[in-house]
Design a protein around this motif. Structure first.
Motif, PDB file in Angstrom:
ATOM      1  N   GLU A  73     -18.386  68.658-107.801  1.00 25.87           N
ATOM      2  CA  GLU A  73     -17.959  68.290-109.136  1.00 25.87           C
ATOM      3  C   GLU A  73     -17.774  66.792-109.079  1.00 25.87           C
ATOM      4  OE1 GLU A  73     -16.888  71.508-112.468  1.00 25.87           O
ATOM      5  OE2 GLU A  73     -15.692  71.061-110.705  1.00 25.87           O
ATOM      6  N   VAL A  74     -16.785  66.542-108.209  1.00 27.20           N
ATOM      7  CA  VAL A  74     -16.219  65.078-108.247  1.00 27.20           C
ATOM      8  C   VAL A  74     -17.286  64.121-107.530  1.00 27.20           C
ATOM      9  CG1 VAL A  74     -14.544  63.525-107.065  1.00 27.20           C
ATOM     10  CG2 VAL A  74     -14.053  65.799-107.869  1.00 27.20           C
ATOM     11  N   GLN A  75     -18.008  64.570-106.581  1.00 31.01           N
ATOM     12  CA  GLN A  75     -18.913  63.792-105.896  1.00 31.01           C
ATOM     13  C   GLN A  75     -20.147  63.403-106.867  1.00 31.01           C
ATOM     14  OE1 GLN A  75     -19.819  66.422-102.755  1.00 31.01           O
ATOM     15  NE2 GLN A  75     -18.565  65.120-101.293  1.00 31.01           N
ATOM     16  N   ARG A  76     -20.663  64.400-107.524  1.00 30.69           N
ATOM     17  CA  ARG A  76     -21.758  64.359-108.790  1.00 30.69           C
ATOM     18  C   ARG A  76     -21.117  63.127-109.772  1.00 30.69           C
ATOM     19  NH1 ARG A  76     -23.393  69.597-108.481  1.00 30.69           N
ATOM     20  NH2 ARG A  76     -21.941  70.415-110.271  1.00 30.69           N
ATOM     21  N   ALA A  77     -20.125  63.250-110.285  1.00 25.18           N
ATOM     22  CA  ALA A  77     -19.572  62.422-111.188  1.00 25.18           C
ATOM     23  C   ALA A  77     -19.565  61.253-110.759  1.00 25.18           C
ATOM     24  CB  ALA A  77     -18.206  62.847-111.702  1.00 25.18           C
ATOM     25  N   GLU A  78     -19.020  60.957-109.576  1.00 27.34           N
ATOM     26  CA  GLU A  78     -19.084  59.544-108.987  1.00 27.34           C
ATOM     27  C   GLU A  78     -20.588  59.076-108.760  1.00 27.34           C
ATOM     28  OE1 GLU A  78     -16.800  57.291-107.639  1.00 27.34           O
ATOM     29  OE2 GLU A  78     -15.366  58.552-108.735  1.00 27.34           O
ATOM     30  N   MET A  79     -21.478  59.954-108.534  1.00 26.34           N
ATOM     31  CA  MET A  79     -22.782  59.462-108.231  1.00 26.34           C
ATOM     32  C   MET A  79     -23.411  59.034-109.500  1.00 26.34           C
ATOM     33  SD  MET A  79     -24.707  60.831-104.984  1.00 26.34           S
ATOM     34  CE  MET A  79     -25.480  62.198-105.565  1.00 26.34           C
ATOM     35  N   GLY A  80     -23.150  59.825-110.523  1.00 21.58           N
ATOM     36  CA  GLY A  80     -23.734  59.678-112.018  1.00 21.58           C
ATOM     37  C   GLY A  80     -22.959  58.255-112.231  1.00 21.58           C
ATOM     38  N   ASP A  81     -21.887  57.924-112.044  1.00 17.52           N
ATOM     39  CA  ASP A  81     -21.308  56.854-112.530  1.00 17.52           C
ATOM     40  C   ASP A  81     -21.913  55.486-111.982  1.00 17.52           C
ATOM     41  OD1 ASP A  81     -19.234  57.563-114.084  1.00 17.52           O
ATOM     42  OD2 ASP A  81     -17.819  57.367-112.642  1.00 17.52           O
ATOM     43  N   LEU A  82     -22.144  55.664-110.708  1.00 21.04           N
ATOM     44  CA  LEU A  82     -22.900  54.716-109.817  1.00 21.04           C
ATOM     45  C   LEU A  82     -24.217  54.449-110.473  1.00 21.04           C
ATOM     46  CD1 LEU A  82     -22.381  52.877-107.475  1.00 21.04           C
ATOM     47  CD2 LEU A  82     -23.351  54.582-105.948  1.00 21.04           C
ATOM     48  N   LEU A  83     -25.086  55.597-110.660  1.00 19.62           N
ATOM     49  CA  LEU A  83     -26.406  55.442-111.289  1.00 19.62           C
ATOM     50  C   LEU A  83     -26.368  54.726-112.500  1.00 19.62           C
ATOM     51  CD1 LEU A  83     -28.659  56.763-109.898  1.00 19.62           C
ATOM     52  CD2 LEU A  83     -28.709  59.019-111.388  1.00 19.62           C
ATOM     53  N   GLU A  84     -25.490  55.169-113.377  1.00 21.36           N
ATOM     54  CA  GLU A  84     -25.557  54.568-114.508  1.00 21.36           C
ATOM     55  C   GLU A  84     -25.117  53.171-114.603  1.00 21.36           C
ATOM     56  OE1 GLU A  84     -25.614  55.552-118.155  1.00 21.36           O
ATOM     57  OE2 GLU A  84     -26.533  57.041-117.210  1.00 21.36           O
ATOM     58  N   LYS A  85     -24.071  52.752-113.763  1.00 20.32           N
ATOM     59  CA  LYS A  85     -23.727  51.195-113.613  1.00 20.32           C
ATOM     60  C   LYS A  85     -24.392  50.187-112.803  1.00 20.32           C
ATOM     61  CE  LYS A  85     -19.413  51.976-112.266  1.00 20.32           C
ATOM     62  NZ  LYS A  85     -17.983  51.933-111.745  1.00 20.32           N
ATOM     63  N   ARG A  86     -25.091  50.614-111.943  1.00 21.26           N
ATOM     64  CA  ARG A  86     -25.765  49.836-111.221  1.00 21.26           C
ATOM     65  C   ARG A  86     -27.215  50.070-110.966  1.00 21.26           C
ATOM     66  NH1 ARG A  86     -21.942  47.531-111.512  1.00 21.26           N
ATOM     67  NH2 ARG A  86     -20.330  47.193-109.877  1.00 21.26           N
ATOM     68  N   PHE A  87     -27.742  51.081-111.519  1.00 26.90           N
ATOM     69  CA  PHE A  87     -29.392  51.356-111.628  1.00 26.90           C
ATOM     70  C   PHE A  87     -29.884  51.676-112.880  1.00 26.90           C
ATOM     71  CE2 PHE A  87     -27.414  52.315-107.311  1.00 26.90           C
ATOM     72  CZ  PHE A  87     -28.279  51.283-106.548  1.00 26.90           C
ATOM     73  N   GLU A  88     -29.161  51.345-113.769  1.00 24.87           N
ATOM     74  CA  GLU A  88     -29.625  51.639-115.333  1.00 24.87           C
ATOM     75  C   GLU A  88     -29.985  53.223-115.719  1.00 24.87           C
ATOM     76  OE1 GLU A  88     -31.437  49.074-113.555  1.00 24.87           O
ATOM     77  OE2 GLU A  88     -29.893  47.782-113.729  1.00 24.87           O
ATOM     78  N   GLY A  89     -29.395  53.789-114.985  1.00 22.06           N
ATOM     79  CA  GLY A  89     -29.510  55.209-114.826  1.00 22.06           C
ATOM     80  C   GLY A  89     -30.878  55.850-114.401  1.00 22.06           C
ATOM     81  N   SER A  90     -31.466  54.893-113.624  1.00 20.52           N
ATOM     82  CA  SER A  90     -32.880  55.176-112.933  1.00 20.52           C
ATOM     83  C   SER A  90     -32.553  55.898-111.668  1.00 20.52           C
ATOM     84  CB  SER A  90     -33.567  54.021-112.988  1.00 20.52           C
ATOM     85  OG  SER A  90     -34.540  53.941-111.886  1.00 20.52           O
ATOM     86  N   LEU A  91     -33.134  57.078-111.322  1.00 18.51           N
ATOM     87  CA  LEU A  91     -32.839  57.833-110.060  1.00 18.51           C
ATOM     88  C   LEU A  91     -33.685  57.240-109.055  1.00 18.51           C
ATOM     89  CD1 LEU A  91     -31.241  59.873-108.782  1.00 18.51           C
ATOM     90  CD2 LEU A  91     -33.083  61.637-109.458  1.00 18.51           C
ATOM     91  N   PRO A  92     -34.988  57.093-109.133  1.00 20.12           N
ATOM     92  CA  PRO A  92     -36.041  56.200-108.261  1.00 20.12           C
ATOM     93  C   PRO A  92     -35.391  54.841-107.692  1.00 20.12           C
ATOM     94  CG  PRO A  92     -37.289  57.132-110.084  1.00 20.12           C
ATOM     95  CD  PRO A  92     -35.710  57.048-110.392  1.00 20.12           C
TER      96      PRO A  92
END
Lengths: 119, 536
Positions: A73-92
């Motif tokens: 859960e913690v890892q996912r949350a961190e990754m989600g944060d990163l995705l939001e902050k640095r990659f505008e939510g874009s997974l690709p």
């Protein structure tokens, strides 16, 4: 992406790694392990336990310390944060950045993608 | 004791000011050419000069002999080193010194308060930093990482560790590590707190703070230098980038650990990028300059003999040089001659007190030995109040300027000597100043019996509240100090011999109660107990 996982700082994360490995564990035993592995004093460990308990990361009732959130859960949350902050939510874009520096293999990338889609 | 240390600190602050000024000049002169590791040595010289209580004397010293200043010498009795060449100076000192002694004590209290405040500040800082670092986690070797700090630093005196925030990029991290390791290698984690301690002692001296600030900058330069030495341009660019990441440089003179990149970032980056291998000649030249400064400015001239702090347990020695010739002895004629010259010149009134050891005084009279260990002599006014003090010199003389309200001196006694008073023999108003101004103060050592007087009434019962004094027969001024009997009828006086002014005097004990006076004439210097019966 929904994010209800409490924020955990770096050094607290190191502490949680020990907790996840040992739980359920008594406070004093945890303090002993933290002394050995992190060089923390007993009071430091107790302070961190009560702080994380207040934040809902763990519970220290009935003499045993247990985590309330899992490592995943913690890892996912961190990754989600990163995705939001640095990659505008874009997974690709996120995966592309990793593969470009050659730090992860195709297979790992697929796995990350699958993990994130499970959310 | 504290006042003595304070005097020593003030004196050191004064005598070291030339050294610090030279250090600053040398530092800026060599900073572009010589390696910083060499330049840093000058701060070691300055710190040692400030920290060491004793002074090293060399013939090469160009430091002026300690000039007398009221601020520096509250004892008020100082002249040039063993000569009579500086009466004006001594006079100026004495003039201000006597009323200044209360101010001196106040200044001393302020000094202690300031130093204590700084040390408390440092202690609080240490406590806060330790609390921050408590939750750090190991990160390989002597490196630990911590959430709660914003810049990397070395912490710990004996087992120094490098503390870093999380999330540094790999380039910064490796540069930081190299820099902090250089700090540990240079022992900056020890020298920086020591320097701060020096600052706490000399907190009133801006020159010391300037030295500390420059020292803090120079150790950073020295570490940058040792990291960049012999490295490629690319490495240096990366190192400069790492420094740039911490360019939130703030101007602080606080007690902080040697933090990475907090000081003078711009100029450090410039140096790191343009760092050239400092030539050996430049390094040698800088080292030679520093050694020269250390010898000429950090030492005192031979014969200045200013010792302020003596080994522990002993009474501190004031920087006192009285009328003493090279062999440390002086005949009364010398003193008189000196006084005649002096008074003819200045029109000021001086008193010379000669300290005489009691046993020797009884046996040899006025030509015997003087007490050579410096003693604190209090000056008394007409009302018997203490108006100042002087320290006697190593030849057993204490000399000071007086005003017309000066009536005597007293010595409070210490671990070796009993107390002694010389009062009303000296009346500054009526003295003939060109001849008769040397007075003997007889001081008995502890082996000398005190005078214990037991006063009884006609029935033999002890009498309390009777006034007892010991003085010399026929003394016009019966102002010897008064001791009162207790409930057991006993008064303990200093040894009878201390009542003597000349060795042919005969002292007597006088007891007074309600206007009744009983005098006992047969007083033996070596006898301790006397019983005196009052008759109504």
């Amino acid at each position: 992406m929904e994010n209800t996982t409490p924020k955990i700082f770096e050094s607290e994360y190191r502490f949680c790694l020990i907790l996840w490995e040992k739980e359920p564990v008594s406070r004093s035993e945890l303090a002993a392990v933290c002394k050995e592995k992190l060089g923390w004093s007993r009071t430091t460990t107790y302070t961190v336990i009560s702080r994380l308990a207040a934040r809902g990361v763990l519970t220290a009732e009935a003499g045993a310390v247990r985590s309330l959130v899992s490592k995943e859960e913690v890892q996912r949350a961190e990754m989600g944060d990163l995705l939001e902050k640095r990659f505008e939510g874009s997974l690709p874009a996120f995966i592309a950045a990793f593969t470009k520096v050659g730090k992860i293999s195709e297979r790992d990338a697929e796995e990350i993608k699958r993990m994130l889609e499970q959310q | 004791m504290i006042t003595q240390i304070f005097n020593a600190v003030l004196r050191t602050a004064l005598t070291s000011s030339m050294l610090i000024a030279a250090a600053v000049a040398i530092r800026f002169a060599v900073s572009r050419r010589a390696p910083k590791s060499v330049a840093c040595l000058i701060w070691a010289v300055v710190a040692l000069r400030l920290a060491l209580p004793f002074e090293i004397q060399t013939g090469l010293s160009v430091v002026p002999r300690p000039a007398v200043e009221a601020e520096k010498q509250f004892s008020g009795f100082v002249s040039g080193a063993g000569t009579f060449e500086a009466p004006a100076e001594a006079a100026a000192a004495a003039e201000t010194a006597i009323p200044a002694y209360k101010a001196a004590e106040l200044a001393c209290a302020v000094w202690i308060a300031g130093a204590a405040a700084l040390l408390i500040y440092a202690a609080v800082n240490v406590f806060l930093i330790r609390r921050k670092l408590a939750e750090s986690v190991p990160s390989g070797g002597n490196v630990r990482k911590c959430d709660r700090i914003s810049s990397p630093f070395v912490w710990g005196l004996f087992k120094p560790k490098i503390y870093m925030p999380f999330g540094l990029d790999p380039n910064t991290e490796s540069c930081v590590l190299l820099h902090e390791k250089a700090h540990i290698k240079r022992l900056d984690n020890i020298t920086k707190p020591l320097w701060f301690a020096v600052c706490a002692v000399y907190w009133f001296d801006p020159l010391v703070w300037i030295s500390y600030m420059l020292f803090c900058h120079d150790i950073e330069y020295a570490c940058d230098e040792s990291v960049c030495r012999g490295k490629s341009d690319e490495f240096r660019r990366n190192y400069g980038k790492a420094l740039f990441g911490y360019s939130g440089a703030r101007f602080n003179i606080t007690f902080n650990p040697a933090a990475f990149g907090e000081l003078a970032v711009k100029s450090r980056i410039k140096r790191a990028l343009g760092f050239k291998r400092a030539g050996k000649p430049a390094a040698f030249a800088a080292a030679a300059l520093i050694v020269a400064a250390a010898i000429c400015l950090a030492t005192d001239p031979v014969g200045s003999a200013v010792t302020a702090v003596v080994p522990e347990g002993e009474e501190p020695v004031g920087a006192v040089q009285g009328p003493a010739e090279a062999d440390g002895h002086l005949t009364p004629e010398d003193v008189t001659d000196y006084n005649q010259r002096l008074y003819a010149d200045s029109g000021k009134k001086y008193i010379v007190i000669r300290l005489r050891e009691a046993k020797d005084f009884i046996e040899n009279g006025t030509n015997g030995k003087k007490i050579g260990s410096p003693l604190k002599i209090w000056l008394l006014n007409g009302g018997g109040e203490r108006i100042g003090y002087v320290y006697s010199n190593t030849s057993g003389y204490a000399r000071f300027e007086v005003g017309n309200d000066f009536f005597g001196v007293c010595f409070d006694g210490d671990e070796n000597y009993e107390k002694s008073v010389l009062y009303n023999y000296i009346n500054a108003e009526t003295l003939k100043w060109n001849s008769d101004c040397v007075f003997d103060l007889v001081i008995a050592d502890k082996s000398f019996p005190r005078t214990v007087v037991r006063v009884t009434d006609p029935n033999g019962a002890p009498v309390s509240g009777a006034d007892v004094r010991i003085s010399v027969r026929g003394d016009r001024y019966l102002y010897a100090p008064v001791y009162r009997t207790g409930s057991d009828g006993v008064a303990v006086l200093p040894p009878a011999v201390t009542a003597l002014k000349y060795n042919f005097d005969r002292p007597e004990i006088t007891v007074k109660l309600y206007g009744y006076t009983v005098t006992r004439a047969e007083v033996d210097f070596y006898r301790e107990e006397y019983e005196i019966q009052l008759e109504w």
